[in-house]
Design an enzyme around this catalytic site. Structure first.
Site, PDB file in Angstrom:
ATOM      1  N   TYR A  96       0.952  -1.191  -0.012  1.00  0.00           N
ATOM      2  CA  TYR A  96       0.074   0.026  -0.012  1.00  0.00           C
ATOM      3  C   TYR A  96       1.039   1.185   0.034  1.00  0.00           C
ATOM      4  O   TYR A  96       1.679   1.286   0.724  1.00  0.00           O
ATOM      5  CB  TYR A  96      -0.724   0.241   1.181  1.00  0.00           C
ATOM      6  N   ASP A 140       9.367   3.022   0.021  1.00  0.00           N
ATOM      7  CA  ASP A 140       8.335   3.582   0.849  1.00  0.00           C
ATOM      8  C   ASP A 140       8.075   3.331   2.226  1.00  0.00           C
ATOM      9  O   ASP A 140       8.028   2.147   2.713  1.00  0.00           O
ATOM     10  CB  ASP A 140       6.729   3.147   0.418  1.00  0.00           C
ATOM     11  N   LYS A 167       3.606   9.242   9.024  1.00  0.00           N
ATOM     12  CA  LYS A 167       3.421   8.867  10.063  1.00  0.00           C
ATOM     13  C   LYS A 167       4.294   9.422  11.203  1.00  0.00           C
ATOM     14  O   LYS A 167       4.158  10.481  11.637  1.00  0.00           O
ATOM     15  CB  LYS A 167       3.184   7.238  10.110  1.00  0.00           C
TER      16      LYS A 167
HETATM   17  C1  PLP Z   1       0.019   4.864   5.747  1.00  0.00           C
HETATM   18  C2  PLP Z   1       0.642   4.552   4.515  1.00  0.00           C
HETATM   19  C3  PLP Z   1       0.950   5.413   3.275  1.00  0.00           C
HETATM   20  C4  PLP Z   1      -0.089   6.435   3.322  1.00  0.00           C
HETATM   21  O1  PLP Z   1      -0.004   7.514   4.164  1.00  0.00           O
HETATM   22  P1  PLP Z   1      -1.076   8.653   4.536  1.00  0.00           P
HETATM   23  O2  PLP Z   1      -0.331   9.545   5.338  1.00  0.00           O
HETATM   24  O3  PLP Z   1      -2.139   7.626   5.126  1.00  0.00           O
HETATM   25  O4  PLP Z   1      -1.562   9.068   3.433  1.00  0.00           O
HETATM   26  C5  PLP Z   1       1.778   5.066   2.105  1.00  0.00           C
HETATM   27  N1  PLP Z   1       2.607   4.056   2.540  1.00  0.00           N
HETATM   28  C6  PLP Z   1       2.528   3.255   3.548  1.00  0.00           C
HETATM   29  C7  PLP Z   1       3.623   2.445   3.272  1.00  0.00           C
HETATM   30  C8  PLP Z   1       1.711   3.464   4.393  1.00  0.00           C
HETATM   31  O5  PLP Z   1       1.915   2.650   5.593  1.00  0.00           O
END
Ligand code: PLP
Length: 430
Positions: A144, A239, A267
Site C-alpha cells: 500500500y 516507501d 506517520k
Molecule cells: C500509511 C501509508 C501510506 C499513506 O500515508 P497517508 O499519510 O495515510 O496518506 C503510504 N505508504 C505506506 C507504506 C503506508 O503505510
C-alpha cells in the site's frame, strides 16, 4: 462493555460523512462491528465516548511511538502555535527538520516536506518519471502506498479489507502504467523488466511490508531490486512511510543495508500531526521545482506546528528507544506465542521490532499477497471483538500491523498477554 454512545455517534456521522468515517478502515467493517469513537488518550491508554478504557496497540497507525499526549510533543505544538499557525512562507525549523532527517536516513541527501504519506508517494513517482523520462512503474501486490491513482491496484489493507482490489475512478490509462509484481519474488520483477525494456521509471516497494499484515523481505529480495534498478537505470523507491523511524532510526534500509534512490516518509515524522516527506539523491531531488522542471507544491507544506512536533519527536529517538521498544515487543510476542501453543490455535506471529501481526492461518509463513488472501479473517474478527471487550484496542483488520509504543508498562504487557489467552480460548471452539 457498553458502546451506546459510539453507536449513536456513528449513526449521526453516517448522515454527514460518507460511510461515517474519514478513512475506510475506521468503519470496522472487516471485524463486523460498530466503530468505536474516541475522546482522549494518555500514555498507553485511549478512552472512548462511553468512557471505556483501552490499551492502545495501534498508536494511530504508527506515529505515537511515545504514546498519547506526550508532554514534550504537546508543549512544542502549543509553543509553536502561540506565534501563529501558518505563514505560507519559509521558516528556519523546516531546515532543522530536513537536516535531522538527512542525519538519520543516510540515503537521503535532500528532502521535501508534504502533508501526508499519500502525497509523498505520488510526488516520488512523478519525480522518478521526470528524472528517467519513462512512464511505467512496478509495484507489488499487497503493498500500500496511499490512495494515489497509480497505487490503487492490488493495494493491500484498506482495499483488501473491503474487497476492492481496484477502485473505480482510476482510469485505464493510469492503471496500465502500473505493473504488478509479487512480493518476495525477484523473478516476477525481472520478467517485467524484460517485457518493458527501457520503459520502467521506478520500482516502489514497502521494504518491510506492513499492509498485508507484517511480511518481511526474504533474503536478497531487496538487494535483487537494487541490482535490477541499477542494471536498467530505473529509480528504486522505498516507501518507508510506515517503517521509517519505527523499525530503526534509519528505517528498513538501515536494517537490511540496501539503499534506495528515493525514500518516502510519513506517520512518525509528524509526531501525530499530518506530515509526509520524500527525499533521496541530490541529483534526483534537484529535478524538483523551483530548481528543475518537476512540479510539486503545498500551501501548508512544512507547517510550523507540524514541523515543531516532527522535530521534537525525531530528537527524542535514540538507540535506547529502539532497545526498549524491542524488549517490550519481544515480551508480548513471547507471551502470545506461548498462548497460541497452549490453546492449539492455528496462528503465528510475524514481528519486526515494534511492528507485529498475529496471523490466523494454518500456514507457518505468510510471504506474499497470495498467502495473505488465505488468512482466516472471520477468526480475526472474533479475536478483535474479544480483545476490545477486554480493553485492548487492536487494528480493526487482519491485514494491518500492531504498532507498539514505549509507554507500555509491565502491567499493560501482563494485561495484553492475559487478554490474548482469554480471547484465544474463547474463539477456539466457535
Ligand atoms: C500509511 C501509508 C501510506 C499513506 O500515508 P497517508 O499519510 O495515510 O496518506 C503510504 N505508504 C505506506 C507504506 C503506508 O503505510
Amino acid at each position: 462493555m457498553k458502546f451506546k454512545r459510539s453507536i449513536e455517534a456513528f449513526d449521526r456521522a453516517k448522515t454527514f460523512i460518507p460511510g461515517g468515517v474519514n478513512s475506510p478502515v475506521r468503519a470496522f467493517k472487516s471485524v463486523n462491528m460498530n466503530p468505536v469513537f474516541f475522546k482522549s488518550g494518555k500514555g498507553s491508554k485511549m478512552i472512548d465516548i462511553d468512557d471505556n478504557e483501552y490499551i492502545d496497540c495501534v498508536s494511530s497507525w504508527g506515529p505515537l511511538i511515545f504514546g498519547h499526549a506526550n508532554r514534550e510533543i504537546i508543549d512544542s505544538v502549543i509553543n509553536a502555535s502561540k506565534n501563529g499557525t501558518t505563514y505560507g512562507a519559509s521558516t528556519e525549523i523546516e531546515t532543522l527538520v530536513a537536516k535531522k532527517i538527512i542525519d538519520m536516513v543516510p540515503s537521503i541527501d535532500k528532502v521535501r516536506m508534504v502533508n501526508s504519506g499519500t502525497e509523498a508517494t505520488m510526488s516520488a513517482i512523478r519525480l522518478a518519471r521526470g528524472y528517467t523520462k519513462r512512464e511505467k512503474i512496478i509495484k507489488f501486490a499487497g503493498n500500500y502506498h496511499g490512495h494515489g491513482d497509480s497505487f490503487l491496484i492490488k493495494a493491500g489493507s484498506g482495499a483488501v479489507t473491503l474487497g476492492l482490489p481496484d477502485s473505480p475512478g482510476v482510469t485505464k490509462n493510469i492503471a496500465k502504467d502500473t505493473l504488478i509484481a509479487n512480493f518476495n519474488d525477484i523473478n516476477s520483477v525481472e520478467k517485467l523488466f524484460k517485457e518493458n525494456q527501457d520503459e520502467i521509471a521506478a520500482i516502489i516497494v514497502e521494504p518491510i511490508a506492513g499492509n498485508m499484515g507484517l511480511v518481511k523481505p526474504i533474503e536478497n529480495f531487496l538487494q535483487g531490486l537494487r541490482d535490477l534498478c541499477d542494471t536498467n537505470q530505473s529509480v528504486l523507491i522505498f516507501d518507508e512511510v510506515m517503517t521509517g523511524f519505527r523499525v530503526s532510526k534509519g528505517g528498513a534500509q538501515q536494517i537490511y543495508g540496501v539503499y534506495p534512490d528515493i525514500t518516502t516518509l510519513g506517520k512518525i515524522i509528524g509526531g501525530g500531526l499530518p506530515v509526509g516527506a520524500y527525499g533521496g539523491k541530490k541529483e534526483i531531488m534537484d529535478m524538483l521545482a523551483p530548481n528543475g522542471p518537476v512540479y510539486q507544491a503545498g500551501t501548508l507544506s512544512g507547517n510550523p506546528l507540524a514541523m515543531s512536533a516532527g522535530l521534537t519527536i525525531l530528537n527524542m529517538l535514540n538507540d535506547d528507544v529502539y532497545n526498549k521498544l524491542e524488549t517490550i515487543s519481544k515480551k508480548i510476542e513471547d507471551g502470545w506465542k506461548k498462548n497460541i501453543a497452549e490453546t492449539n490455535t492455528d496462528a503465528h506471529i510475524s514481528r519486526q521490532g515494534s511492528m507485529l501481526t498475529l496471523f490466523f492461518s494454518k500456514r507457518k509463513k505468510i510471504e506474499n499477497y497470495e498467502d495473505a488472501l488465505t488468512l482466516d479473517v472471520d477468526k480475526y474478527a472474533k479475536y478483535f471483538k474479544e480483545m476490545l471487550n477486554l480493553g485492548v484496542y487492536l487494528p480493526p483488520s487482519q491485514y494491518e500491523c500492531l504498532f507498539l509504543s514505549l509507554v507500555l508498562d509491565n502491567d499493560d504487557i501482563e494485561k495484553l498477554i492475559n487478554s490474548n489467552k482469554i480471547a484465544l480460548k474463547k474463539i477456539i471452539n466457535e
